[in-house]
Design a protein around this motif. Structure first.
Motif, short mmCIF file in Angstrom:
data_model
loop_
_atom_site.label_atom_id
_atom_site.label_comp_id
_atom_site.label_asym_id
_atom_site.label_seq_id
_atom_site.Cartn_x
_atom_site.Cartn_y
_atom_site.Cartn_z
N ILE A 65 16.28 27.78 -1.08
CA ILE A 65 17.54 27.43 -1.73
C ILE A 65 17.75 28.26 -3.00
O ILE A 65 18.51 27.89 -3.89
N GLY A 66 17.05 29.41 -3.07
CA GLY A 66 17.26 30.34 -4.16
C GLY A 66 16.57 29.98 -5.46
O GLY A 66 16.97 30.47 -6.52
N MET A 67 15.55 29.15 -5.41
CA MET A 67 14.84 28.75 -6.63
C MET A 67 13.46 29.41 -6.66
O MET A 67 12.88 29.72 -5.64
N GLN A 68 12.95 29.60 -7.87
CA GLN A 68 11.61 30.13 -8.08
C GLN A 68 10.77 29.04 -8.73
O GLN A 68 11.26 28.30 -9.58
N THR A 69 9.51 28.97 -8.35
CA THR A 69 8.61 27.98 -8.91
C THR A 69 7.64 28.65 -9.86
O THR A 69 7.05 29.68 -9.54
N HIS A 70 7.49 28.06 -11.04
CA HIS A 70 6.61 28.60 -12.07
C HIS A 70 5.82 27.46 -12.71
O HIS A 70 6.26 26.31 -12.70
N THR A 71 4.67 27.80 -13.25
CA THR A 71 3.87 26.85 -14.02
C THR A 71 3.78 27.34 -15.45
O THR A 71 3.46 28.52 -15.69
N ILE A 74 0.84 -1.20 0.00
CA ILE A 74 0.00 0.00 0.00
C ILE A 74 0.88 1.25 0.00
O ILE A 74 0.66 2.17 -0.77
N LEU A 75 1.88 1.28 0.87
CA LEU A 75 2.84 2.38 0.88
C LEU A 75 3.99 1.99 -0.04
O LEU A 75 4.71 1.04 0.23
N LEU A 76 4.15 2.74 -1.11
CA LEU A 76 5.18 2.42 -2.09
C LEU A 76 6.45 3.23 -1.88
O LEU A 76 7.49 2.91 -2.42
N GLY A 77 6.34 4.31 -1.13
CA GLY A 77 7.50 5.17 -0.89
C GLY A 77 7.05 6.47 -0.27
O GLY A 77 5.88 6.64 0.07
N TYR A 78 7.97 7.39 -0.15
CA TYR A 78 7.68 8.69 0.43
C TYR A 78 8.08 9.78 -0.54
O TYR A 78 9.00 9.61 -1.34
N ILE A 79 7.40 10.89 -0.47
CA ILE A 79 7.73 12.05 -1.28
C ILE A 79 8.22 13.13 -0.33
O ILE A 79 7.56 13.45 0.65
N TYR A 80 9.39 13.68 -0.62
CA TYR A 80 9.92 14.74 0.21
C TYR A 80 9.59 16.07 -0.45
O TYR A 80 9.74 16.25 -1.64
N GLU A 81 9.15 16.99 0.34
CA GLU A 81 8.79 18.32 -0.14
C GLU A 81 9.85 19.29 0.34
O GLU A 81 10.26 19.25 1.50
N LEU A 82 10.31 20.15 -0.56
CA LEU A 82 11.27 21.15 -0.12
C LEU A 82 10.76 22.53 -0.49
O LEU A 82 9.94 22.68 -1.39
N ASP A 83 11.24 23.51 0.22
CA ASP A 83 10.87 24.90 -0.04
C ASP A 83 11.90 25.47 -1.00
O ASP A 83 13.02 25.80 -0.60
N ALA A 84 11.52 25.55 -2.28
CA ALA A 84 12.45 25.98 -3.32
C ALA A 84 13.00 27.38 -3.05
O ALA A 84 14.16 27.66 -3.35
N LYS A 85 12.19 28.27 -2.48
CA LYS A 85 12.64 29.65 -2.22
C LYS A 85 13.82 29.68 -1.25
O LYS A 85 14.68 30.53 -1.36
N GLU A 117 11.22 24.67 -11.68
CA GLU A 117 11.94 25.42 -10.66
C GLU A 117 13.23 25.93 -11.29
O GLU A 117 14.01 25.15 -11.84
N VAL A 118 13.41 27.24 -11.24
CA VAL A 118 14.56 27.89 -11.86
C VAL A 118 15.16 28.91 -10.88
O VAL A 118 14.50 29.33 -9.94
N GLN A 119 16.39 29.34 -11.17
CA GLN A 119 17.03 30.32 -10.30
C GLN A 119 16.63 31.75 -10.65
O GLN A 119 16.59 32.60 -9.79
#
Length: 160
Positions: free
Chosen positions: A70-76, A57-68, A119-121
């Motif tokens: 570490i100097g990254m910007q998130t865009h769609t 049932i549990l296949l693994g874990y997903i780690y979430e990080l705060d891109a900001k 995610e870009v700088q």
């Protein structure tokens, strides 16, 4: 509540559902915090997680990080296609899997056809990703629009 796994139904009891619901809340930073939130001993949580893994049932874990942080910007990127077909799906999947900036690819129903999260700088890299898309998939693409993401809204993977 039961989960069907490869034709076999796996029964979940109240504790299993509680553990899965707690995992999907993203409100904890450690197993100790999750156990406290669920009001159960860490040893019980650890045992249940192990059994959920054994049952497939549990296949693994997903780690979430705060891109900001570490100097990254998130865009769609909203991709408007000239029609959806298997070649475009395959080409976009390959592009997303290989490109270092791409974090998610979604096929959509509605005004636009695909969403590509990146995610870009700096903003200049957005244009570079758009140019790569047009260069590789221009015959399939009408328009690509970029949106800035300032934060993620809470979401849950498990319906508990």
């Amino acid at each position: 509540f039961n989960i069907i796994d490869k034709g076999q139904e796996v029964a979940l009891d109240h504790i299993d559902r509680t553990v899965l619901g707690g995992l999907s809340s993203f409100g904890h930073h450690s197993m100790r915090e999750l156990a406290a939130e669920l009001k159960m001993p860490v040893s019980t949580l650890d045992l249940r997680l192990g059994k959920l893994k054994e049952k497939g049932i549990l296949l693994g874990y997903i780690y979430e990080l705060d891109a900001k942080r570490i100097g990254m910007q998130t865009h769609t990127l909203l991709l408007y296609a000239r029609g959806i077909n298997r070649q475009l799906d395959t080409a976009l999947s390959e592009f997303a899997a290989r490109h270092r900036a791409v974090t998610h690819l979604y096929r959509c129903f509605g005004t636009w056809d695909y969403e590509i999260n990146i995610e870009v700088q700096d903003e200049g890299e957005i244009v570079a990703v758009e140019q790569e898309l047009y260069g590789r998939l221009g015959e399939y693409i009408n328009t690509v629009k970029a949106l800035s993401k300032y934060r993620e809204l809470k979401y849950t993977f498990v319906p508990f």
